[in-house]
Design an enzyme around this catalytic site. Sequence first.
Site, PDB file in Angstrom:
ATOM      1  CG  ASP A  54     -10.520   1.357  13.189  1.00 20.98           C
ATOM      2  OD1 ASP A  54     -11.603   1.941  13.357  1.00 20.98           O
ATOM      3  OD2 ASP A  54     -10.162   0.894  12.090  1.00 20.98           O
ATOM      4  CG  HIS A  56     -12.946  -0.980   6.026  1.00 27.05           C
ATOM      5  ND1 HIS A  56     -12.446   0.254   6.357  1.00 27.05           N
ATOM      6  CD2 HIS A  56     -14.018  -0.726   5.213  1.00 27.05           C
ATOM      7  CE1 HIS A  56     -13.157   1.202   5.756  1.00 27.05           C
ATOM      8  NE2 HIS A  56     -14.125   0.635   5.065  1.00 27.05           N
ATOM      9  CB  SER A 108     -17.373   1.210   3.836  1.00 23.38           C
ATOM     10  OG  SER A 108     -16.495   2.228   4.259  1.00 23.38           O
ATOM     11  CG  HIS A 155      -4.686   4.089   6.461  1.00 25.61           C
ATOM     12  ND1 HIS A 155      -4.865   4.535   5.180  1.00 25.61           N
ATOM     13  CD2 HIS A 155      -5.914   4.098   7.056  1.00 25.61           C
ATOM     14  CE1 HIS A 155      -6.143   4.824   5.015  1.00 25.61           C
ATOM     15  NE2 HIS A 155      -6.805   4.561   6.118  1.00 25.61           N
ATOM     16  NE  ARG A 167      -9.669   8.585  10.059  1.00 28.02           N
ATOM     17  CZ  ARG A 167      -9.987   7.484   9.386  1.00 28.02           C
ATOM     18  NH1 ARG A 167     -11.237   7.310   8.977  1.00 28.02           N
ATOM     19  NH2 ARG A 167      -9.078   6.571   9.111  1.00 28.02           N
TER      20      ARG A 167
HETATM   21  N1  CMX Z   1       0.411  -5.260  12.095  1.00 27.00           N
HETATM   22  C1  CMX Z   1       1.118  -6.264  11.518  1.00 27.00           C
HETATM   23  N2  CMX Z   1       1.389  -6.339  10.197  1.00 27.00           N
HETATM   24  C2  CMX Z   1       0.953  -5.317   9.438  1.00 27.00           C
HETATM   25  C3  CMX Z   1       0.260  -4.217   9.957  1.00 27.00           C
HETATM   26  C4  CMX Z   1      -0.037  -4.227  11.343  1.00 27.00           C
HETATM   27  N3  CMX Z   1      -0.757  -3.262  11.928  1.00 27.00           N
HETATM   28  N4  CMX Z   1      -0.039  -3.362   8.968  1.00 27.00           N
HETATM   29  C5  CMX Z   1       0.469  -3.914   7.843  1.00 27.00           C
HETATM   30  N5  CMX Z   1       1.065  -5.100   8.131  1.00 27.00           N
HETATM   31  C6  CMX Z   1       1.630  -6.050   7.179  1.00 27.00           C
HETATM   32  C7  CMX Z   1       0.553  -6.467   6.191  1.00 27.00           C
HETATM   33  O1  CMX Z   1      -0.258  -7.504   6.723  1.00 27.00           O
HETATM   34  C8  CMX Z   1       1.374  -6.889   4.987  1.00 27.00           C
HETATM   35  O2  CMX Z   1       1.910  -8.179   5.266  1.00 27.00           O
HETATM   36  P1  CMX Z   1       2.036  -9.283   4.078  1.00 27.00           P
HETATM   37  O3  CMX Z   1       2.838  -8.640   2.993  1.00 27.00           O
HETATM   38  O4  CMX Z   1       2.715 -10.426   4.747  1.00 27.00           O
HETATM   39  O5  CMX Z   1       0.624  -9.575   3.654  1.00 27.00           O
HETATM   40  C9  CMX Z   1       2.539  -5.908   5.024  1.00 27.00           C
HETATM   41  O6  CMX Z   1       2.605  -5.412   6.381  1.00 27.00           O
HETATM   42  C10 CMX Z   1       2.391  -4.740   4.093  1.00 27.00           C
HETATM   43  O7  CMX Z   1       1.202  -4.072   4.369  1.00 27.00           O
HETATM   44  P2  CMX Z   1       1.004  -2.520   4.011  1.00 27.00           P
HETATM   45  O8  CMX Z   1       1.280  -2.347   2.539  1.00 27.00           O
HETATM   46  O9  CMX Z   1       1.764  -1.671   4.959  1.00 27.00           O
HETATM   47  O10 CMX Z   1      -0.529  -2.300   4.337  1.00 27.00           O
HETATM   48  P3  CMX Z   1      -1.802  -2.654   3.441  1.00 27.00           P
HETATM   49  O11 CMX Z   1      -2.106  -1.472   2.614  1.00 27.00           O
HETATM   50  O12 CMX Z   1      -1.674  -3.973   2.744  1.00 27.00           O
HETATM   51  O13 CMX Z   1      -2.916  -2.836   4.567  1.00 27.00           O
HETATM   52  C11 CMX Z   1      -4.073  -2.297   6.564  1.00 27.00           C
HETATM   53  C12 CMX Z   1      -3.392  -1.752   5.306  1.00 27.00           C
HETATM   54  C13 CMX Z   1      -4.803  -1.158   7.287  1.00 27.00           C
HETATM   55  C14 CMX Z   1      -5.119  -3.324   6.133  1.00 27.00           C
HETATM   56  C15 CMX Z   1      -2.993  -2.935   7.470  1.00 27.00           C
HETATM   57  O14 CMX Z   1      -2.118  -1.920   7.924  1.00 27.00           O
HETATM   58  C16 CMX Z   1      -3.587  -3.652   8.665  1.00 27.00           C
HETATM   59  O15 CMX Z   1      -3.914  -4.838   8.550  1.00 27.00           O
HETATM   60  N6  CMX Z   1      -3.735  -2.976   9.850  1.00 27.00           N
HETATM   61  C17 CMX Z   1      -4.383  -3.550  11.000  1.00 27.00           C
HETATM   62  C18 CMX Z   1      -5.899  -3.579  10.822  1.00 27.00           C
HETATM   63  C19 CMX Z   1      -6.487  -2.187  10.912  1.00 27.00           C
HETATM   64  O16 CMX Z   1      -6.200  -1.424  11.834  1.00 27.00           O
HETATM   65  N7  CMX Z   1      -7.373  -1.855   9.971  1.00 27.00           N
HETATM   66  C20 CMX Z   1      -8.125  -0.577  10.020  1.00 27.00           C
HETATM   67  C21 CMX Z   1      -7.711   0.430   8.957  1.00 27.00           C
HETATM   68  C22 CMX Z   1      -8.545   1.685   9.052  1.00 27.00           C
HETATM   69  C23 CMX Z   1      -9.962   1.414   8.706  1.00 27.00           C
HETATM   70  O17 CMX Z   1     -10.258   1.134   7.535  1.00 27.00           O
HETATM   71  O18 CMX Z   1     -10.813   1.469   9.570  1.00 27.00           O
END
Ligand code: CMX
Length: 434
Positions: A373, A271, A241, A318, A327
């Site tokens: 979140d 996000h 964002s 994250h 947070r």
């Molecule tokens: N549950 C399951 N799998 C997860 C995970 C979770 N909470 N967090 C990461 N992973 C997976 C990813 O999907 C990725 O899988 P692939 O390689 O198969 O695509 C792998 O682990 C590596 O991911 P990462 O390098 O640890 O994390 P990223 O930087 O790619 O992504 C985030 C970060 C936040 C998008 C991810 O942790 C996620 O999807 N979390 C759940 C959604 C969430 O809570 N988002 C909110 C974030 C805060 C915000 O912006 O508000």
Amino acid sequence: MDPIKQKFVEVALPRVAEFRKLLADHSEKVIGEITIGQVLTGMKGMVSLLCDTSKLDPEEGIRFRGYSIPELRERLPKRNPEGEPLPEGLFYLMLLNELPTREDVDALSREWASRSDLPDYVYKILDAFPTDTRPMVQFSTAILAMAKDSKFMAAYLDGMGKKEHWDQTYEDVMDLIARLPRIAAYIYRRMYHGNKQIDPDPSLDWAANLAHMMGFDNYEVHRLMRLYMFLHSDHEGGNVSAHTTHLVGSALSNPYYAYAAGMTGLAGPLHGFANQEVIRWMFNMIKEIGPACDDKEKIRKYIMQQIEDGKVIPGYGHAVLRKTDPRFTAQLEFGQKYLPDDPWLITMTCLFEVVPEVLVGISKIKNPWPNVDAGSGVLLMHYGIKEFDFYTVLFGVSRALGVLASLCWDRAYGLPIERPTSHPLDWFKKQAGM
Ligand code: CMX
């Protein structure tokens, strides 16, 4: 000139001089290397943006102008000594790099109240939506629609010079932030409360007024809304964002265009949409395993199955953080203090114990800990704001404080249009000697 704008001029002038000197004398200084992995996996860790309002440390979490969340909960002005900081104070700090007094914050509350009237056409546009239209679609559209009256755009078409860009940006930013609670509350009351709208209360601050117009008129909800608006406001410049608002703003798009674009990024499930996904996900879990708030074994099995099915656990992980998000910690502390027996809070606390234990066993996941979140929806639910489809709008209102303070600085520095370079896959293969 309003005193905050006057102060911005005083603070910005010497910083802009430093910015120009840095650019003139040190442009060629090398500050890092870029790997193929970084380019192909979301540019993580690549230094590529200037953002003064806050800085995210992977181990410690966010600092706003150098202050941590616990420090600011102590030091920013409040309405009541035992209450939460007024978000106006955080905006003041992010914009002016100075802790405000209570008088400064009250003046800002009054300034925003004086700018908060919505043009009539915004209500008409919102009224045209079917009431089951996603709240973020309505919210982003209302913001975009107000670009019609952008002071920046009007001045630009009138031949405004580059040195004036910050000035009209500031005007739009203040109008926009002032109006957001009205838009959010209007959408909320129209969707969930038969369109019975509630007038603002001029005696209330920005966040409490939002709660009031949504129909929640007690001190507890006002206190929670102040905390919520404080915690979600900014997370340095690289999140979707913030980065989107900055990127679109770099084309000299007016602040309404830039922030509306940022909001469509916030609406993604990885996000800001994750804040509502957490509650939907918890409902699904409870449906499947029963109201087993503190049955860790049942919860563990459920989570393992979710992972096996290729689903993400919302609220965990994250892109930058490598520890529990402060947070989340602030929300957990708030919950433990004011609603310790709430079954949702007990479930959330139990998830906090179990989810990281499971995720840590999956080597590809870099951060198994909860993010902001994981905690926000449970607190809102407790106080009766149960329409979780709406939660990302609240995140969006708060996020305006950081991204729009940053946009004022972007224009003060006179940052140019952003234009990185891209290459086809074959170019990367060649670099790798493939
Ligand atoms: N549950 C399951 N799998 C997860 C995970 C979770 N909470 N967090 C990461 N992973 C997976 C990813 O999907 C990725 O899988 P692939 O390689 O198969 O695509 C792998 O682990 C590596 O991911 P990462 O390098 O640890 O994390 P990223 O930087 O790619 O992504 C985030 C970060 C936040 C998008 C991810 O942790 C996620 O999807 N979390 C759940 C959604 C969430 O809570 N988002 C909110 C974030 C805060 C915000 O912006 O508000």
